[in-house]
Design an enzyme around this catalytic site. Structure first.
Site, short mmCIF file in Angstrom:
data_model
loop_
_atom_site.label_atom_id
_atom_site.label_comp_id
_atom_site.label_asym_id
_atom_site.label_seq_id
_atom_site.Cartn_x
_atom_site.Cartn_y
_atom_site.Cartn_z
CB CYS A 110 47.51 21.63 88.51
SG CYS A 110 46.99 20.93 86.75
CB CYS A 449 49.43 44.77 70.72
SG CYS A 449 49.84 46.79 69.67
CB CYS A 452 48.71 49.01 69.64
SG CYS A 452 48.99 47.39 69.14
#
Ligand code: NAG
Ligand code: NAG
Length: 545
Positions: A110, A449, A452
């Site tokens: 990280c 999306c 879509c």
């Protein structure tokens, strides 16, 4: 990356959140972080720490401790040895066996953890020198998942304070200095008492920002409120003195007549005098409204603090560092006029993590400096569209405070061609949808999306089917690049039917209508002109489905 896909409803709070998520996510690709020197020094570190003399800290000595000449990496190596590494085996024993443990839960991959590490080590070193009873420990939460779960570490990096084994959230800042300040407040040393000019001068060399109190006897109501505020505050070092000579070293205008409180910070407008009555809440509020410099440089470390400022109207300058440096005097001059009303923040456009997500909110990309503003009270955003000058900026700020500016809604350029399904953009939403006298079936989509594309194809078929029918327009809008105050949608795709007679109350169609249902819906809601030879729903739907 998340920043590439904001929805039209994005507010700055979501953004700040995403900023942090994206830091951790983007770090997956970064070089694994391992601090080899402290890999196997658990016990050594512990012994070193346990050997610390708990005697009262002597502020006179503190100044000297930091002055040994050591190279940066050497300081860091030494500092990291002061941080104890926990494991599945020793975590519980160490957490339960010490009065105060500040724990950093990290993951080796990280990036934000890696950035935290040297700050944490620096704090550990400083606290050790001060003789703080606080133990600083870290845990590789991935390697020692059992201990991590036991201690309640859920993300990276996580800081937690354990007091006699029980966990408290960390609420301080993220630089080494801020960790030290917070840790000392939570371990019984909220205030540093400075008793001589020499000590004060030493202190001044090391601290950019602090609150200074001048009290004759360190007692009474005002002083008690001062102590309460010092304890409650999370990030500002408080100092106190009863000696006016000491006070003026820190704050040239300090006055001995009444109890005095001043805030010192970096940059111009360095000194702020507290003029109100000594009440904890009023002191804290004074600090909250005054602690930022005239122009705050946004960093990963302070972005949350900037966002949570009670000063909700914030003007952001996005620019390259060279341009910013040229602009700084102008910005400061204007910022001075709006002190404690508008927060001025600079984000370096060279730092993608910081600037890009904000600029995406505006759908902007530019080599030139951009001035934008956010009202964090309600999420409105504004753009300075004229050239940046002292006058235009000042006018912009007045407009912000008086609510006379129009919020900014992003829009793609107006397209040249219409297509069978009209492409609507932010700028044409009024003319093509709201003010047109036709019925409008609007498909609201985003490039990412999932459903879509399928719905887009359906709408195209539908548009073809009704081609020639004059009373309805089929339209689509990319909500990731276009906004309009009357288009508040946050699930995609959405199909909205705007009846010609009632544009302000669009009908939202069901999530996944079939083509047949759509045809039927339109036939039911749009006056079909028989003479255009539009086929009946049954005929077509049979053909097409
Ligand atoms: C922690 O526990 C010790 C021993 O019971 C106690 O003396 C001390 O006051 C406790 N510390 C805090 C901060 O509660
Ligand atoms: C947000 O607040 C500002 C100032 O109070 C106001 O001018 C603006 O219209 C508000 N915007 C929204 C979307 O409510």
């Amino acid at each position: 990356m998340f920043s590439a896909r904001p929805t039209s409803r994005f507010t700055i709070s979501t953004l700040i959140l995403l900023l942090f998520i994206s830091f951790s996510l983007s770090a997956i690709a970064s070089v694994p972080h391992r601090d080899d020197p402290d890999e196997d020094v658990d016990l050594e570190g512990l012994e070193e720490l346990l050997a610390i003399d708990d005697s009262e800290e002597d502020e006179n000595q503190k100044g000297q401790a930091g002055q040994e000449k050591l190279s940066g990496p050497e300081v860091l190596r030494r500092a990291q040895r002061v941080v104890l590494e926990l494991s599945n085996e020793n975590a519980k024993r160490i957490i339960d066996g010490n009065e105060y443990v500040l724990l950093l839960g990290y993951a080796p991959w990280c990036h934000r953890s890696a950035e935290m590490m040297p700050q944490f080590a620096e704090a550990a070193m400083a606290l050790k020198e001060m003789g703080s009873p606080l133990l600083l420990a870290k845990l590789d939460a991935e390697r020692h998942a059992k201990a991590a779960s036991l201690l309640g570490i859920k993300g990276f990096p996580t800081l937690l304070l354990f007091v006699n084994g029980s966990s408290h959230p960390y609420t301080g800042g993220f630089t080494g200095e801020e960790i030290v300040i917070w840790a000392r407040k939570r371990t019984g040393v909220p205030i540093i008492r400075l008793s001589s000019v020499t000590v004060a001068e030493e202190f001044l060399k090391k601290h950019q920002m602090f609150a200074v109190g001048l009290f004759e006897n360190f007692e009474g109501h005002d002083y008690e409120e001062f102590v309460k505020a010092a304890t409650a505050d999370n990030e500002i070092q408080f100092v106190e003195t009863n000696n006016i000579d000491v006070a003026v070293v820190l704050f040239p205008d300090a006055r001995p007549k009444n109890n005095f409180l001043g805030l010192v910070k970096s940059g111009p407008e360095r000194y702020e005098t507290f003029e109100d009555s000594f009440e904890e809440g009023k002191i804290l509020q004074f600090l909250d409204y005054n602690k930022f410099p005239l122009v705050t440089v946004l960093t990963e470390f302070n972005s949350i603090r900037v966002h949570s400022s009670p000063i909700k109207v914030q003007v952001y300058i996005f620019a390259e560092a060279v341009d910013f440096n040229k602009l700084l005097p102008l910005l400061q001059n204007v910022a001075r006029k709006f002190k404690s009303k508008i927060l001025f923040v600079y984000a370096d456009t060279a730092d993608d993590n910081l600037a890009k997500p904000f600029l995406t909110l505006f759908g902007l990309e530019s080599e030139e400096p951009i001035v934008a503003a956010f009202d964090n009270e309600n999420g409105s955003k504004y753009l300075l569209e004229s050239d940046l000058t002292a006058n235009s900026l000042e006018e912009f700020c007045h407009g912000l405070l008086h609510g006379t500016l129009s919020p900014y809604y992003k829009s793609e350029p107006i397209p040249d061609t219409k297509g069978i399904v009209h492409a609507v953009v932010g700028k044409t939403f009024d003319t093509l949808v709201l003010n047109s006298d036709k019925n409008v079936l609007l498909e609201v989509y985003t490039p990412w999306c999932i459903n879509c594309e399928a719905v887009s194809k359906q709408i195209e078929q539908l548009a073809k089917h009704f081609e020639g029918l004059d009373s309805i327009i089929f339209a689509r809008i990319d909500a990731s690049l276009n906004e309009h105050p009357k288009l508040q949608i946050n699930d995609y795709p959405s199909l909205l039917f705007y009846p010609s007679g009632d544009k302000l109350n669009p009908i939202k169609l069901s999530k996944k209508p079939s083509l047949k249902e759509l045809v039927m819906f339109i036939n039911a809601n749009v006056k079909i002109e028989e003479d255009r030879g539009i086929s009946t729903p049954d005929q077509t739907t049979k053909d097409e489905l």
